[in-house]
Design an enzyme around this catalytic site. Structure first.
Site, short mmCIF file in Angstrom:
data_model
loop_
_atom_site.label_atom_id
_atom_site.label_comp_id
_atom_site.label_asym_id
_atom_site.label_seq_id
_atom_site.Cartn_x
_atom_site.Cartn_y
_atom_site.Cartn_z
N CYS A 1 55.21 35.12 41.80
CA CYS A 1 56.50 35.75 41.01
C CYS A 1 55.98 36.82 40.34
CB CYS A 1 57.54 34.99 40.68
SG CYS A 1 57.85 33.91 42.12
N TYR B 1 33.02 35.09 41.26
CA TYR B 1 34.35 35.26 40.49
C TYR B 1 35.57 35.19 41.35
CZ TYR B 1 30.49 36.44 37.38
OH TYR B 1 29.33 36.52 36.66
N1 LLP Z 1 24.37 35.88 31.75
C1 LLP Z 1 25.62 36.07 31.12
C2 LLP Z 1 25.42 35.65 29.77
C3 LLP Z 1 26.93 36.45 31.64
O1 LLP Z 1 27.92 36.71 30.56
C4 LLP Z 1 27.06 36.74 32.72
C5 LLP Z 1 28.26 36.98 33.54
C6 LLP Z 1 25.95 36.43 33.90
C7 LLP Z 1 24.74 36.03 33.32
C8 LLP Z 1 25.95 36.91 35.18
O2 LLP Z 1 26.60 38.08 35.58
P1 LLP Z 1 26.38 38.52 37.13
O3 LLP Z 1 24.97 38.32 37.64
O4 LLP Z 1 27.38 37.63 37.99
O5 LLP Z 1 26.92 39.82 37.17
N2 LLP Z 1 34.67 38.08 36.07
C9 LLP Z 1 34.08 38.93 36.01
C10 LLP Z 1 32.53 39.15 35.60
C11 LLP Z 1 32.30 38.55 34.43
C12 LLP Z 1 30.68 38.13 34.18
C13 LLP Z 1 30.60 37.36 32.72
N3 LLP Z 1 29.25 37.18 32.61
C14 LLP Z 1 34.16 39.87 37.33
O6 LLP Z 1 34.62 39.05 38.25
O7 LLP Z 1 33.60 41.07 37.80
#
Ligand code: LLP
Length: 448
Positions: free
Chosen positions: A358, A388
């Site tokens: 909603c 995510y």
């Molecule tokens: N290390 C740290 C300290 C982080 O904060 C993050 C992600 C990663 C590694 C991993 O990042 P990756 O390799 O997955 O890009 N919810 C958002 C993304 C938030 C990321 C938060 N931190 C989305 O859906 O795009």
């Protein structure tokens, strides 16, 4: 790119038709490909082999125990940001000393749990947190290893909600303060400050922000050495891209090449590197499958109303993210040659793909070109949903969380059961009188 492909007009995951998996699991459901996860992890390790990093998979991107186990079996450590994630990593069989723990808001209970589990490194984000870490380590009579999260003030050119390396964000301390930080805390007997940590944002589609951040880090390492502090580890964080559109992201080897240039000499001098990839490993390894409940037109607008929306995949609504969406069984004439806003197929019309919740914000795509014939009962695949997706899913509108299925070749395993109405209310069935004056037990204790 991944193991989801159309054969004879129908989407397959590895050797199985997606339709059969989704019908068996019920929709909405997340379907992951084991081979894709393994392949992405192996490519990353191979690309960075010259600096032999400890790859700590970022648990937040997709936290299912079976996925953690696949990576743990291949030698991955884990990047955790909460007691809950540490609990998952340990439950998946990862040793505490192969876990690194970041996050601006670690509670005392979480710090004690991490100490008990022998955490590899605390990635510390502020002076106040360091003092608390040192205090608790002192009380516990242990020495913990700490890396300072620095904020190199680099623009990763990504959504402002996921840009974490600019000065104005809540993460880490800036470079000027980093030297003072070491001067003040660098000789603490209980919290041994020996590393640097950075994570500048996510996703990052060019290599330049990494080079810029690492160059600044290398300069800081040299300055700290002059100040008498030796840096033993550098954690470069995560943030490598994924293919939301075909071939959108540079190959991992390209990121590695750019980084190795600066990291190589530091590695040669004995600095240990850590990486924290999440998305680049799992995003393309998962899809979300939905069923179209109804189609509807309102004026010029056309809607495909599905059995989940922002509750299963928040990213389009929260960040305006693009996820390619296409029918699971479009027929041979409508197989898209590419995943993109314009998929290169004729006979499409603009439609909003929405969920049942909603809220007008409950959408997965707006004005998206999709086959005109989409109708009630069709299955839609939302691609690049492995990172995510489930980890940010909610039960809003009392929607039970979706099932998660892992496909390995021609075998499918339900790795998280679809929630049902009973599980939705299980924590509410028996209200208990709160004893005023009592203190809640630490979560780690109630989990035993
Ligand atoms: N290390 C740290 C300290 C982080 O904060 C993050 C992600 C990663 C590694 C991993 O990042 P990756 O390799 O997955 O890009 N919810 C958002 C993304 C938030 C990321 C938060 N931190 C989305 O859906 O795009």
């Amino acid at each position: 790119m991944d193991q989801f492909s159309y054969r004879n007009g129908e989407l397959f995951v590895e050797e199985l038709p997606v339709r059969a998996v989704a019908e068996g699991a019920g929709t909405p459901c997340f379907i992951y490909s084991r081979r894709t996860i393994e392949d992405h992890y192996d490519r990353l390790v191979e690309a960075f082999r010259p600096i032999d990093p400890l790859v700590c998979y970022s648990v937040k991107s997709s936290s299912n125990l079976s996925i953690l186990r696949i990576l743990a079996e291949r030698g991955a450590g884990m990047d955790v940001v909460s007691g809950g994630e540490l609990h998952r990593a340990r439950a998946a069989g990862v040793a505490g000393d192969r876990c690194v723990y970041a996050g601006v808001g670690k509670t005392d209970d979480e710090i004690r749990l991490a100490i008990r589990e022998g955490i590899g490194l605390f990635n510390c984000e502020s002076e106040a947190e360091f003092e608390n870490l040192a205090r608790i380590a002192g009380l516990e009579g242990v020495v913990v290893r700490v890396a300072l999260r620095i904020n190199p003030d680099v623009d990763p050119s990504t959504h402002r909600y996921t840009s974490t390396g600019k000065k104005e964000t809540k993460f880490g301390v800036d470079l000027e303060r980093a030297r003072q930080f070491f001067a003040r805390y660098g000789r603490d007997p209980h919290a041994r400050l020996e590393g640097l940590h950075l994570h500048i944002g996510s996703p990052i589609y060019t290599v330049d922000p990494y080079r810029e951040a690492l160059a600044k880090t290398a300069a800081l390492v040299a300055q700290l050495a002059k100040d008498g502090f030796e840096i033993r580890s550098i954690d470069l964080g995560g943030g490598f891209g994924a293919d939301y559109e075909s071939a959108q992201s540079p190959p991992l080897a390209r990121y590695a090449e750019a980084i190795l240039d600066i990291a190589g000499p530091l590695h040669a001098r004995g600095v240990r590197f850590i990486l924290e990839p999440g998305r680049t490993i799992v995003a393309n390894a998962g899809i979300l499958v939905l069923r179209v409940l109804y189609t509807k037109t309102s004026g010029e607008k056309r809607f495909a109303i599905c059995d989940a929306g922002m509750n299963a995949l928040l990213r389009p609504s929260h960040y305006g993210s693009f996820h390619f969406i296409w029918p699971v069984a479009p027929g041979a004439e409508l197989v898209p040659p590419r995943r993109a806003l314009d998929p290169g197929v004729s006979g499409t019309v603009a439609q909003d793909v929405v969920g049942p919740l909603c809220e007008s914000g409950d959408f997965l795509a707006l004005d998206r070109q999709l086959p005109a014939k989409i109708s009630r009962g069709d299955l839609l695949a939302v691609f690049t949903a492995g990172a995510y997706g489930m980890s940010m899913a909610s039960r809003y509108n009392s929607s039970p969380l979706p099932a998660e299925v892992l496909v390995s070749g021609s075998r499918a395993d339900v790795i998280r059961a679809r929630e049902n109405y009973a599980t939705l209310v299980e924590h509410e069935l028996k209200p208990t009188r709160l004893a005023i004056g009592a203190t809640a037990a630490p979560l780690a204790e109630t989990a035993r």
